[in-house]
Design a protein around this motif. Structure first.
Motif, mmCIF file in Angstrom:
data_model
loop_
_atom_site.group_PDB
_atom_site.id
_atom_site.type_symbol
_atom_site.label_atom_id
_atom_site.label_comp_id
_atom_site.label_asym_id
_atom_site.label_seq_id
_atom_site.Cartn_x
_atom_site.Cartn_y
_atom_site.Cartn_z
ATOM 1 N N ARG A 1 -26.982 44.585 51.622
ATOM 2 C CA ARG A 1 -25.724 43.912 50.874
ATOM 3 C C ARG A 1 -26.271 43.209 49.510
ATOM 4 O O ARG A 1 -25.537 43.257 48.291
ATOM 5 C CB ARG A 1 -25.576 42.380 51.736
ATOM 6 N N SER A 2 -27.462 43.052 49.511
ATOM 7 C CA SER A 2 -27.971 42.437 48.076
ATOM 8 C C SER A 2 -29.484 42.362 48.099
ATOM 9 O O SER A 2 -30.082 42.616 49.229
ATOM 10 C CB SER A 2 -27.682 40.945 47.733
ATOM 11 N N MET A 3 -29.828 42.255 46.918
ATOM 12 C CA MET A 3 -31.537 42.488 46.892
ATOM 13 C C MET A 3 -32.020 41.363 45.907
ATOM 14 O O MET A 3 -31.353 41.194 44.684
ATOM 15 C CB MET A 3 -32.004 43.873 46.497
ATOM 16 N N ALA A 4 -32.883 40.828 46.174
ATOM 17 C CA ALA A 4 -33.797 39.606 45.326
ATOM 18 C C ALA A 4 -35.105 40.200 45.284
ATOM 19 O O ALA A 4 -35.905 40.465 46.081
ATOM 20 C CB ALA A 4 -33.756 38.363 46.026
ATOM 21 N N SER A 5 -35.406 40.324 43.926
ATOM 22 C CA SER A 5 -36.754 40.888 43.337
ATOM 23 C C SER A 5 -37.590 39.781 42.909
ATOM 24 O O SER A 5 -37.233 39.055 41.910
ATOM 25 C CB SER A 5 -36.596 41.851 42.423
ATOM 26 N N LEU A 6 -38.675 39.364 43.610
ATOM 27 C CA LEU A 6 -39.685 38.328 43.240
ATOM 28 C C LEU A 6 -40.726 39.150 42.596
ATOM 29 O O LEU A 6 -41.371 39.904 43.040
ATOM 30 C CB LEU A 6 -40.216 37.510 44.535
ATOM 31 N N LYS B 1 -39.854 26.074 47.108
ATOM 32 C CA LYS B 1 -38.570 26.007 47.740
ATOM 33 C C LYS B 1 -37.493 25.616 46.729
ATOM 34 O O LYS B 1 -36.465 26.104 46.594
ATOM 35 C CB LYS B 1 -38.500 24.984 49.049
ATOM 36 N N MET B 2 -37.731 24.498 46.003
ATOM 37 C CA MET B 2 -37.041 24.051 45.067
ATOM 38 C C MET B 2 -36.830 24.948 43.517
ATOM 39 O O MET B 2 -35.950 25.078 43.069
ATOM 40 C CB MET B 2 -37.473 22.452 44.614
ATOM 41 N N ILE B 3 -38.342 25.344 43.386
ATOM 42 C CA ILE B 3 -38.492 26.168 42.091
ATOM 43 C C ILE B 3 -37.512 27.643 42.279
ATOM 44 O O ILE B 3 -37.098 27.921 41.428
ATOM 45 C CB ILE B 3 -39.988 26.642 42.028
ATOM 46 N N VAL B 4 -37.704 28.220 43.469
ATOM 47 C CA VAL B 4 -37.119 29.532 43.504
ATOM 48 C C VAL B 4 -36.285 29.655 44.747
ATOM 49 O O VAL B 4 -35.233 30.323 44.530
ATOM 50 C CB VAL B 4 -38.288 30.635 43.683
ATOM 51 N N TYR B 5 -36.866 29.274 46.024
ATOM 52 C CA TYR B 5 -36.210 29.854 47.144
ATOM 53 C C TYR B 5 -34.799 29.351 47.389
ATOM 54 O O TYR B 5 -33.735 29.887 47.994
ATOM 55 C CB TYR B 5 -37.078 29.337 48.456
ATOM 56 N N ASP B 6 -34.349 27.971 47.242
ATOM 57 C CA ASP B 6 -33.079 27.594 47.051
ATOM 58 C C ASP B 6 -31.832 28.429 46.270
ATOM 59 O O ASP B 6 -30.975 28.551 46.671
ATOM 60 C CB ASP B 6 -32.979 26.021 46.714
ATOM 61 N N ASP B 7 -32.500 28.690 45.234
ATOM 62 C CA ASP B 7 -31.669 29.402 44.448
ATOM 63 C C ASP B 7 -31.544 30.958 45.058
ATOM 64 O O ASP B 7 -30.387 31.683 44.766
ATOM 65 C CB ASP B 7 -32.219 29.781 42.700
ATOM 66 N N LEU B 8 -32.649 31.382 45.375
ATOM 67 C CA LEU B 8 -32.539 32.852 45.957
ATOM 68 C C LEU B 8 -31.627 32.740 47.155
ATOM 69 O O LEU B 8 -30.796 33.742 47.398
ATOM 70 C CB LEU B 8 -33.889 33.220 46.541
ATOM 71 N N ILE B 9 -31.638 31.677 48.089
ATOM 72 C CA ILE B 9 -30.612 31.707 49.248
ATOM 73 C C ILE B 9 -29.193 31.535 48.799
ATOM 74 O O ILE B 9 -28.348 32.064 49.362
ATOM 75 C CB ILE B 9 -31.049 30.423 50.234
ATOM 76 N N ARG B 10 -29.123 30.814 47.907
ATOM 77 C CA ARG B 10 -27.800 30.625 47.055
ATOM 78 C C ARG B 10 -27.079 31.879 46.774
ATOM 79 O O ARG B 10 -25.919 32.631 47.123
ATOM 80 C CB ARG B 10 -27.712 29.807 46.016
ATOM 81 N N PHE B 11 -27.974 32.712 46.059
ATOM 82 C CA PHE B 11 -27.539 34.140 45.594
ATOM 83 C C PHE B 11 -27.283 35.090 46.759
ATOM 84 O O PHE B 11 -26.390 35.820 46.970
ATOM 85 C CB PHE B 11 -28.947 34.771 44.833
ATOM 86 N N MET B 12 -28.140 35.068 47.771
ATOM 87 C CA MET B 12 -27.962 35.896 48.915
ATOM 88 C C MET B 12 -26.500 35.706 49.809
ATOM 89 O O MET B 12 -26.026 36.612 50.167
ATOM 90 C CB MET B 12 -29.249 35.937 49.790
ATOM 91 N N LYS B 13 -26.492 34.303 49.873
ATOM 92 C CA LYS B 13 -25.053 34.001 50.651
ATOM 93 C C LYS B 13 -23.964 34.252 49.844
ATOM 94 O O LYS B 13 -22.988 34.636 50.316
ATOM 95 C CB LYS B 13 -25.058 32.480 51.016
ATOM 96 N N ILE B 14 -24.054 34.336 48.729
ATOM 97 C CA ILE B 14 -22.764 34.678 48.210
ATOM 98 C C ILE B 14 -22.437 36.006 48.421
ATOM 99 O O ILE B 14 -21.212 36.513 48.145
ATOM 100 C CB ILE B 14 -23.169 34.364 46.319
ATOM 101 N N HIS B 15 -23.401 37.053 48.549
ATOM 102 C CA HIS B 15 -23.252 38.136 48.780
ATOM 103 C C HIS B 15 -23.251 38.762 50.139
ATOM 104 O O HIS B 15 -23.347 39.929 50.440
ATOM 105 C CB HIS B 15 -24.179 39.094 47.773
ATOM 106 N N ASP B 16 -23.439 37.638 51.220
ATOM 107 C CA ASP B 16 -23.271 38.285 52.515
ATOM 108 C C ASP B 16 -21.574 38.728 52.876
ATOM 109 O O ASP B 16 -20.908 37.949 52.307
ATOM 110 C CB ASP B 16 -23.660 36.887 53.431
ATOM 111 N N ARG B 17 -21.673 39.830 53.377
ATOM 112 C CA ARG B 17 -20.513 40.301 53.576
ATOM 113 C C ARG B 17 -19.704 39.822 54.618
ATOM 114 O O ARG B 17 -18.757 39.402 54.783
ATOM 115 C CB ARG B 17 -20.505 41.825 53.723
ATOM 116 N N LYS B 18 -20.387 39.792 56.014
ATOM 117 C CA LYS B 18 -19.918 39.422 57.241
ATOM 118 C C LYS B 18 -20.039 37.660 57.259
ATOM 119 O O LYS B 18 -19.093 37.262 58.036
ATOM 120 C CB LYS B 18 -20.324 40.085 58.548
#
Length: 530
Positions: free
Chosen positions: A292-297, A487-504
């Motif tokens: 669905r989407s890819m986050a690169s750390l 979590k506040m520095i990176v992961y919260d934004d990463l989850i926001r990005f992933m959820k926007i592109h969740d298809r189902k």
């Protein structure tokens, strides 16, 4: 102080690499450098290197000086120099003889017996770990499953699954997400910082079915259907991250989709975990529709501005080192941490790193941020890394550093390249085939994934949605795993990005000014959601 000039002859390159490999293998700290055995052996190897570039007249002068040393020798100082020199001249006269292989293999065996490198047992073998990934997950009260994927070429890969959060209804169906570690690491890295600081738990609490994967050769994936890494190392370790991207990752995705019944997965990769993904998309583009989407750390594709002293040194000797490792049988990359101090000397002497940092290959490879890493997590990290890697993985990265803006396959030699690739030069990967939405998270103090190289990568990705520069100047490569407040520095934004592109499982989430303020610098927010 004498300056030794090296030529490009095979014997000179061999001896240069021999000295380096001996230093890596011997397990001698700086405190031991004054011992007579170390001094004698070092002197012998340096003479070999010097002799390899000498003319006949130079060798005559060297022999004359050796006789002078003997005549003026003080007891216990140069008394054995003439013997070492004589043996070395005899050895150099037969450098083209097949006996050279046996000679250095015998030396390698002796060094192996006297080397206490953690990777030979404790760190690179799951049975020696005090706590495994499953143990850390259970300690936090989360459910955990262990799965084994047998790849198409016989490697047994261990996958750790957190199917649901302990705070949520286990009967609710969840979107699947894969979290892939980097080089010398394992699935343990995603769960050792506790529930509020580990991505594995944070993704689970965010409503995901989390799969923490392990690549071939690390602590949890050192098994094969027919090959034994101890008895057949040449065959077992015959891989780079190319095979991880073309075989391991596609096989794991197919297995996960079959087990869960889901049509696609989300993907989070760190360091080599991003490299593998780009390779998979290039070589197996049919898998793009399964992600669905890819986050690169800390993404890695291009490596022309690397700051790591270890990688810079490896790049300078990449080709002779690859050949020498094959001759000596060093197929697994397992140098002694104390000896990496030779290559990382300036870093360790100029920093105030806690005890153990400079003895650990991972930190010398990627850097260390004392401001962000908590002391209570550090002992756990040191007990699980390095988790194992093939020599070819490091050599492959070193090869990328030697080519300008080039991301491509492993360079063997002209004949083997012709046999494998159908051409003399290795093939380049096609980043235009990375078609799913991608977010890049990177840092200005990253020794491996530099700002300049990330910019090159960003310009070549066809569907880049976000490019996030960390707002802290000291933030580095490993802080994406273990930094305080991650979590506040990176992961919260990463989850926001992933959820926007969740298809189902589409969630409507508004951009958070507080998250954006803490996660990214204003000048880095160049890409907006479409």
């Amino acid at each position: 102080m004498r300056v030794i000039m090296f030529d490009n002859s095979l014997s000179s390159r061999f001896l240069q690499s021999s000295l380096f490999l001996w230093m890596l293998s011997a397990g001698i700290s700086f405190a031991d450098r004054s011992t007579s055995s170390f001094v004698d052996a070092r002197r012998q190897l340096w003479r070999s290197i010097e002799a390899a570039s000498m003319t006949g007249g130079d060798r005559t002068q060297m022999g004359h000086r050796s006789r002078q040393w003997r005549a003026k020798a003080k007891p216990g100082r140069f008394v054995n120099d003439h013997m070492l020199a004589r043996r070395q001249w005899n050895y150099l006269s037969s450098t083209k003889s097949p006996s050279i292989v046996g000679h250095w293999k015998e030396l390698a065996k002796k060094l192996e017996l006297n080397t206490m490198w953690p990777g030979t047992g404790r760190f690179a073998n799951e049975s020696f770990l005090l706590n495994t990934t499953e143990d850390f997950v259970r300690q936090e009260g989360y459910p955990v499953e262990r799965h084994t994927v047998i790849t198409s070429d016989g490697y047994n890969l261990t996958l750790h699954r957190i199917p649901y959060s302990k705070f949520q209804d286990p009967t609710i169906k969840r979107p699947v997400i894969i979290v892939q570690h980097g080089i010398l690491c394992s699935s343990t890295d995603w769960v050792i910082s506790g529930r509020n600081g580990s991505l594995g738990f944070i993704l689970s609490d965010a409503g995901y079915d989390v799969w923490l994967t392990n690549t071939r050769g690390n602590s949890y994936s050192r098994n094969h259907l027919t090959l034994n890494p101890a008895q057949e190392p040449e065959k077992f370790w015959d891989f780079s991250w190319h095979e991880m991207g073309t075989i391991d990752l596609p096989n794991m995705i197919d297995y996960i989709l079959e087990v869960t019944g889901e049509p696609d997965v989300g993907y989070v990769g760190h360091s080599m975990g991003t490299t593998m993904f780009y390779v998979m998309c290039s070589e197996k583009p049919e898998y793009a529709k399964k992600v669905r989407s890819m986050a690169s750390l800390a993404p890695i594709a291009f490596l022309n501005h690397v700051k790591s002293p270890i990688m810079a040194f490896l790049a300078s000797v990449a080709d002779p080192l690859a050949w020498l490792c094959g001759v000596l049988g060093y197929y697994e990359f397992r140098p002694n941490g104390k000896l990496m101090l030779f290559a990382g000397k300036s870093f360790c002497e100029s920093s105030f790193a806690p005890r153990g940092i400079c003895d650990n290959l991972l930190f010398l490879f990627a850097g260390y941020d004392s401001k962000r890493l908590t002391n209570n997590v550090l002992p756990v990290i040191l007990a699980h890394t390095p988790a194992g890697a093939s020599a070819r993985q490091l050599t492959h990265y070193a090869q990328l550093m030697k080519r300008d803006r080039w991301f491509g396959m492993y360079n063997y030699n002209k004949q083997k390249n012709l046999d494998i690739y159908g051409q003399v030069e290795p093939l380049a990967y096609d980043l235009n085939k990375v078609t799913m939405p991608v977010a890049l998270y990177y840092a200005s103090n990253d020794w491996m994934s530099t700002v300049e190289d990330v910019d090159v990568l960003a310009n070549l990705l066809p569907n880049l949605k976000e490019k996030r520069l960390m707002p802290y100047p000291e933030f580095n490569h490993l802080d994406f795993l273990w930094a305080t407040g991650i979590k506040m520095i990176v992961y919260d934004d990463l989850i926001r990005f992933m959820k926007i592109h969740d298809r189902k499982y589409l969630h409507v989430i508004e951009n958070s000014e507080e998250i954006d303020k803490n996660v990214v610098s204003n000048e880095s927010n160049k890409f907006e959601f479409e």
